[in-house]
Design a protein around this motif. Structure first.
Motif, mmCIF file in Angstrom:
data_model
loop_
_atom_site.group_PDB
_atom_site.id
_atom_site.type_symbol
_atom_site.label_atom_id
_atom_site.label_comp_id
_atom_site.label_asym_id
_atom_site.label_seq_id
_atom_site.Cartn_x
_atom_site.Cartn_y
_atom_site.Cartn_z
ATOM 1 N N GLU A 1 0.811 -1.224 0.000
ATOM 2 C CA GLU A 1 0.000 0.000 0.000
ATOM 3 C C GLU A 1 0.844 1.273 0.000
ATOM 4 O O GLU A 1 0.332 2.364 -0.256
ATOM 5 C CB GLU A 1 -0.938 0.008 1.206
ATOM 6 N N TYR A 2 2.158 1.133 0.273
ATOM 7 C CA TYR A 2 3.032 2.311 0.316
ATOM 8 C C TYR A 2 3.894 2.452 -0.940
ATOM 9 O O TYR A 2 4.594 3.457 -1.085
ATOM 10 C CB TYR A 2 3.962 2.227 1.533
ATOM 11 N N LEU A 3 3.859 1.459 -1.816
ATOM 12 C CA LEU A 3 4.729 1.492 -2.986
ATOM 13 C C LEU A 3 4.395 2.676 -3.887
ATOM 14 O O LEU A 3 3.226 2.972 -4.149
ATOM 15 C CB LEU A 3 4.612 0.187 -3.779
ATOM 16 N N ASN A 4 5.432 3.348 -4.343
ATOM 17 C CA ASN A 4 5.337 4.477 -5.280
ATOM 18 C C ASN A 4 4.637 5.699 -4.694
ATOM 19 O O ASN A 4 4.251 6.604 -5.439
ATOM 20 C CB ASN A 4 4.632 4.053 -6.580
ATOM 21 N N LYS A 5 4.500 5.735 -3.370
ATOM 22 C CA LYS A 5 3.896 6.895 -2.715
ATOM 23 C C LYS A 5 4.982 7.640 -1.941
ATOM 24 O O LYS A 5 5.449 7.185 -0.903
ATOM 25 C CB LYS A 5 2.756 6.462 -1.794
ATOM 26 N N VAL A 6 5.369 8.773 -2.482
ATOM 27 C CA VAL A 6 6.485 9.551 -1.941
ATOM 28 C C VAL A 6 5.941 10.686 -1.083
ATOM 29 O O VAL A 6 5.017 11.404 -1.492
ATOM 30 C CB VAL A 6 7.355 10.101 -3.090
ATOM 31 N N ASN A 7 6.522 10.841 0.089
ATOM 32 C CA ASN A 7 6.036 11.829 1.045
ATOM 33 C C ASN A 7 6.023 13.237 0.452
ATOM 34 O O ASN A 7 6.927 13.641 -0.275
ATOM 35 C CB ASN A 7 6.924 11.815 2.293
ATOM 36 N N PHE A 8 4.959 13.968 0.777
ATOM 37 C CA PHE A 8 4.793 15.349 0.310
ATOM 38 C C PHE A 8 4.652 16.224 1.543
ATOM 39 O O PHE A 8 3.676 16.107 2.293
ATOM 40 C CB PHE A 8 3.548 15.444 -0.580
ATOM 41 N N ILE A 9 5.626 17.090 1.774
ATOM 42 C CA ILE A 9 5.675 17.876 3.006
ATOM 43 C C ILE A 9 4.743 19.075 2.915
ATOM 44 O O ILE A 9 4.838 19.879 1.988
ATOM 45 C CB ILE A 9 7.116 18.360 3.274
ATOM 46 N N ARG A 10 3.827 19.185 3.867
ATOM 47 C CA ARG A 10 2.954 20.355 4.001
ATOM 48 C C ARG A 10 2.359 20.795 2.664
ATOM 49 O O ARG A 10 2.756 21.805 2.081
ATOM 50 C CB ARG A 10 3.704 21.522 4.642
ATOM 51 N N GLY A 11 1.397 20.051 2.182
ATOM 52 C CA GLY A 11 0.721 20.400 0.944
ATOM 53 C C GLY A 11 -0.693 19.863 0.948
ATOM 54 O O GLY A 11 -1.174 19.350 1.962
ATOM 55 N N ASP A 12 -1.367 19.967 -0.200
ATOM 56 C CA ASP A 12 -2.764 19.534 -0.221
ATOM 57 C C ASP A 12 -2.922 18.049 -0.543
ATOM 58 O O ASP A 12 -4.034 17.568 -0.726
ATOM 59 C CB ASP A 12 -3.594 20.404 -1.175
ATOM 60 N N VAL A 13 -1.787 17.316 -0.622
ATOM 61 C CA VAL A 13 -1.824 15.854 -0.647
ATOM 62 C C VAL A 13 -0.809 15.362 0.378
ATOM 63 O O VAL A 13 0.141 16.066 0.727
ATOM 64 C CB VAL A 13 -1.496 15.271 -2.044
ATOM 65 N N SER A 14 -1.010 14.150 0.877
ATOM 66 C CA SER A 14 -0.069 13.607 1.860
ATOM 67 C C SER A 14 1.106 12.920 1.189
ATOM 68 O O SER A 14 2.195 12.833 1.756
ATOM 69 C CB SER A 14 -0.781 12.622 2.791
ATOM 70 N N SER A 15 0.893 12.430 -0.034
ATOM 71 C CA SER A 15 1.971 11.776 -0.764
ATOM 72 C C SER A 15 1.722 11.899 -2.261
ATOM 73 O O SER A 15 0.582 12.079 -2.705
ATOM 74 C CB SER A 15 2.084 10.296 -0.367
ATOM 75 N N ILE A 16 2.808 11.799 -3.022
ATOM 76 C CA ILE A 16 2.722 11.806 -4.479
ATOM 77 C C ILE A 16 2.720 10.361 -4.955
ATOM 78 O O ILE A 16 3.625 9.594 -4.621
ATOM 79 C CB ILE A 16 3.904 12.575 -5.097
#
Length: 471
Positions: free
Chosen positions: A364-379
């Protein structure tokens, strides 16, 4: 800003990546040690590469140095001499094509990009031209103190300028120059042992890019920690200049590395599911996973051992050295995956869980890169980005306080809690927080404020565009 979309943040970060260079890159790889009784024993090899942009046959690369970054790296013992003098060259596709054009043209354009280049080449040419006037055929001389791309440039320039010389690198920063007949020169040029063949020059100039392309071909999972900027630098420095399109960037990265694992995304989820203390950096995450009761020392836990060629990382912590950080990142991945496997298993975990089992529990975490302080939690590099669930957005209506700007609004609420601020209209501002308690606090404390009326934002009520249409 919490208001940033991934596309907006990408464009901001793209400007930064284009200005700065990569000083070092760390790689950590491991193999299950088959000679030991347990397959969960990982022998780790961690490497630290100092990098410096290639200057052989390409436009001189310019990059920015940040004073605070220099101080930060100096504090952690960064070796600037190794970076500047011995950094491995690299280039992207565009720079490589420029070099290939020079090589295919059949002549080397002497492009002096610095006073150092000018001095090195002039000294070599002067020495050879003085020597060759009195030299007999087959006599040789040695040029000293040639390193890096100068080793190639001096040979190429001499061969182009003088048809009766031949050159060979001797190692230890030396080049042998031999006086030869034109016939012998032609024979040597067609020799497969010529160190100045176009393919070998290109191989040397590409430097670390050769290794990058090996990683791409391997299609192994690429693991990082908070790795968005790392991926952007990989794209810009070793693949192609970053495109303007955020979606194109995502597609390119996914084609290069089909499986990404961001340990920041993984550990953030663990913190919610388990009693994981709040930590601020990779070293602290590693310490928690190693020393707390989150990963009990049961027989199924992965055992991670540093190989002898990088044992110094076992003896002394080296935070913010790329090779050491790569080791921490790989260790955090294995320990986090084991923790998740233990929590997901109905029964006891089997004696020797395999890495493929870890990948399954990490799916469930594959290819989900953390996005710091934005309108999505991960890319999501393999699909659509899922919007973040924010607390309610607040709107501030200003009365009797003319000239108020975003900075002043921020300072007004800063003493109480933290909000990101964006102007909505002349006398209205939007407040966005990632904490529900801050929203409740402001709504309560500013309920009867003289100049600032705070309410939950309603699009149909507060949007200037909607109001304009309704009027």
């Amino acid at each position: 800003s919490l208001f940033d979309s991934p596309a907006e943040r990408y464009l901001k970060a793209r400007q930064s990546v284009q200005r700065f260079t990569v000083t070092q890159l760390g790689k950590c790889c491991s193999d299950a040690e088959n000679t030991l009784p347990r397959s969960q024993w990982y022998m780790v090899h961690s490497y630290n590469f100092f990098l410096f942009p290639s200057t052989l046959g390409v436009t001189d690369v310019e990059f920015t140095l940040s004073a605070s970054s220099i101080q930060f790296l100096s504090h952690y013992g960064f070796d600037y001499n190794k970076f500047l003098k011995d950094g491995i060259p690299y280039m992207n596709d565009v720079q490589e094509k420029i070099l290939i054009q020079h090589l295919l043209a059949g002549s080397w354009k002497w492009k002096v990009s610095s006073a150092l280049d000018r001095d090195v080449l002039k000294k070599a040419i002067d020495e050879v031209t003085r020597w060759i006037a009195a030299a007999e055929e087959e006599e040789t001389m040695i040029l000293q103190d040639l390193s890096g791309y100068h080793l190639f440039e001096v040979q190429l320039v001499l061969r182009q300028a003088l048809q009766n010389v031949w050159t060979e690198p001797l190692g230890d920063k030396k080049v042998m120059v031999k006086k030869v007949s034109p016939q012998h020169r032609q024979f040597l040029e067609n020799s497969p042992d010529d160190y100045c063949q176009k393919e070998l020059i290109l191989l040397s100039a590409r430097g670390f890019t050769n290794f990058f392309q090996t990683l791409v071909k391997a299609k192994k999972p690429l693991v990082g920690h908070n790795m968005l900027m790392d991926l952007m630098h990989l794209h810009e420095k070793f693949y192609k200049p970053l495109p303007e399109s955020y979606e194109e960037f995502k597609r390119n990265i996914h084609n290069l590395f089909p499986v990404l694992i961001d340990t920041k995304t993984v550990t953030r989820s663990i913190r919610k599911k388990c009693k994981f203390p709040r930590v601020s950096n990779l070293l602290e995450v590693y310490a928690v996973l190693c020393n707390s009761n989150l990963n009990p020392k049961d027989p199924t836990c992965p055992v991670i051992t540093l190989a002898s060629d990088c044992s110094r990382y076992a003896e002394k912590q080296s935070p913010h050295e790329a090779g050491y950080d790569a080791f921490l990142c790989g260790s955090v991945l294995l320990k986090s995956a084991h923790l998740l496997l233990c929590r997901s298993a109905d029964d006891a975990v089997e004696a020797d869980p395999s890495f493929s089992q870890y990948l399954t529990v990490l799916a469930e975490y594959l290819n989900k890169v953390n996005f710091i302080r934005g309108d999505v939690s991960s890319i999501n590099f393999s699909g659509e980005d899922a919007p973040r669930q924010h607390p309610p957005v607040l709107v501030v209506h200003v009365r009797g306080w003319p000239g108020l700007n975003e900075g002043q609004i921020y300072q007004e609420f800063k003493a109480l809690c933290r909000f990101d601020v964006r102007r909505l209209s002349k006398d209205q501002f939007i407040l966005l927080s990632n904490k529900y308690k801050h929203v409740k606090l402001v709504l309560r404390d500013y309920k009867h404020h003289t100049h600032l009326r705070v309410a939950v934002y309603r699009h149909w009520r507060h949007s200037p565009r909607v109001n304009c249409l309704l009027q």
